[in-house]
Design a protein around this motif. Structure first.
Motif, PDB file in Angstrom:
ATOM      1  N   ARG B 100       0.831  -1.199   0.000  1.00 32.39           N
ATOM      2  CA  ARG B 100       0.000   0.000   0.000  1.00 32.39           C
ATOM      3  C   ARG B 100       0.872   1.259   0.000  1.00 32.39           C
ATOM      4  N   ASP B 104       1.175   3.927  -3.078  1.00 30.52           N
ATOM      5  CA  ASP B 104       0.855   5.343  -2.824  1.00 30.52           C
ATOM      6  C   ASP B 104       1.998   6.243  -3.275  1.00 30.52           C
ATOM      7  N   THR B 108       2.392   9.106  -6.909  1.00 30.55           N
ATOM      8  CA  THR B 108       2.576  10.551  -6.798  1.00 30.55           C
ATOM      9  C   THR B 108       3.574  11.034  -7.845  1.00 30.55           C
ATOM     10  N   ARG B 183      -4.389   2.519 -10.429  1.00 30.45           N
ATOM     11  CA  ARG B 183      -4.189   2.013  -9.073  1.00 30.45           C
ATOM     12  C   ARG B 183      -4.740   0.591  -8.943  1.00 30.45           C
TER      13      ARG B 183
END
Lengths: 199, 199
Positions: B100, B104, B108, B183
């Motif tokens: 996770r 994440d 970005t 994602r």
DNA sequence: TGATTTTTGTACCAACTCGCAAACAATCCT
DNA sequence: AGGATTGTTTGCGAGTTGGTACAAAAATCA
């Protein structure tokens, strides 16, 4: 049949003094080693033996030449996968042959192990350039799909998931080769993956 | 205790108008997005707000600054792994938390998903530069070793092999993120890997 | 042969690259 | 206050970059 066979259309002006395929191969090798931004036109002139205007006339500007090397890489990978699928070897052996070929390729290079041009150079430029990103995405999809196709044909009930994992190992083999890993280390990782899928 | 605490040694001349950590973070982000060769000093001036001579005085030349961003990345990754190991979650949950956090971070970026600076930019320069190659090798070894340490602590009998495979999935997640994967696609691959190790 | 077409080699350009010198500004030390 | 020390700003310069103009070279066509 008095005329020359039309496989050579006898174009009008001065004939080319080079083979476009060989030039593309030489350019691919330079781009694979130093990346897109790290390869200058002087580098390409040096690698291909062609002068700038010849490169420009045959392939367009630097970016177009780079995109052409990516296309060439995708086509060749696709043919290699199709050949492996058609070879009809059993599951474990298919994977071993695949990883052997991948590792052999990744360990070659002008100055040292250079891995995969898509993973190691097109990924760098992919954020800035949508067309490069599209080629990289097509390449990864090709890997996932062709390996899944292979696993399905060999009766693997978890083909989709296993294919994604095998593709991931290929990506990592490229990174590790450029990091200086030995052949033994790369083969150990490949062996782990084969065992996980077929073991 | 009339003197100021020595945590601020009160250096002699004009004080710096910037925080070195923040500057390094901004430089890291630029390098992560565009790679080493694709980032100019003007880019770095723009990203950090510092003028060239200030960058030079604080970090050295462009290459030294890049190496500093790699060191920073390795240190932060090491701390994150140690924190995860210390958290003492069960095996499956440890892996889920790890992936996770990785996903994440990879999603970005200044202009879009930028993945991992080590996998996507230092690998490009690693063939030309032995010091960059050494940092990349150290990073990959850190990933392999820390994940193995985590798996050993959770009682996985195949910790070494599983750790190498999990590291490989992390590498591939970086490549796929830069290729534009969603994602959901990244999480599906991570889930495959968790199932394979803990399932 | 001479006109046409295409490729090749030379030379060049404007823009950008990295790095630095020198003057200026802000703080500390005496 | 005044010198010493450190950080910042401006501006520059030598070298490299990607791309191109132009003429010579090598082929075909009439």
């Amino acid at each position: 049949m008095v005329q020359k066979s039309d496989e050579t259309p006898r174009r009008r002006g001065r004939p080319r003094g080079f083979d476009a395929g060989e030039v593309l191969g030489a350019a691919t090798e330079r781009f694979r080693t130093h990346g897109y931004a790290g390869t200058s036109l002087d580098d390409l002139v040096d690698a291909t033996g062609l002068q700038r205007p010849s490169l420009y006339a045959a392939f367009g500007d630097k970016r177009a030449l780079y995109l052409a090397t990516l296309e060439r890489t995708i086509e060749r990978a696709g043919r290699a996968f199709d050949q492996l699928i058609g070879a009809d070897l059993p599951l474990e052996q298919s994977l071993k042959v695949m990883f052997r070929a991948v590792i052999d390729g990744f360990l070659t290079g002008e100055t040292g192990p250079s891995g995969c041009i898509m993973v190691s150079t097109s990924a760098t430029s992919a954020v800035d350039d949508a067309e490069i990103r599209a080629r990289l995405a097509a390449f990864v999809r090709l890997e996932d799909d062709k390996i899944e196709q292979l696993l399905v044909a060999r009766g693997d009930p978890l083909a989709a998931a296993h294919a994604r994992l095998a593709t991931s190992v290929i990506h990592s083999l490229s990174v590790r080769a450029r990091a200086g890993a030995t052949r033994d280390e790369l083969e150990a990782l490949a062996s782990d993956c084969v065992t996980m899928i077929a073991g």
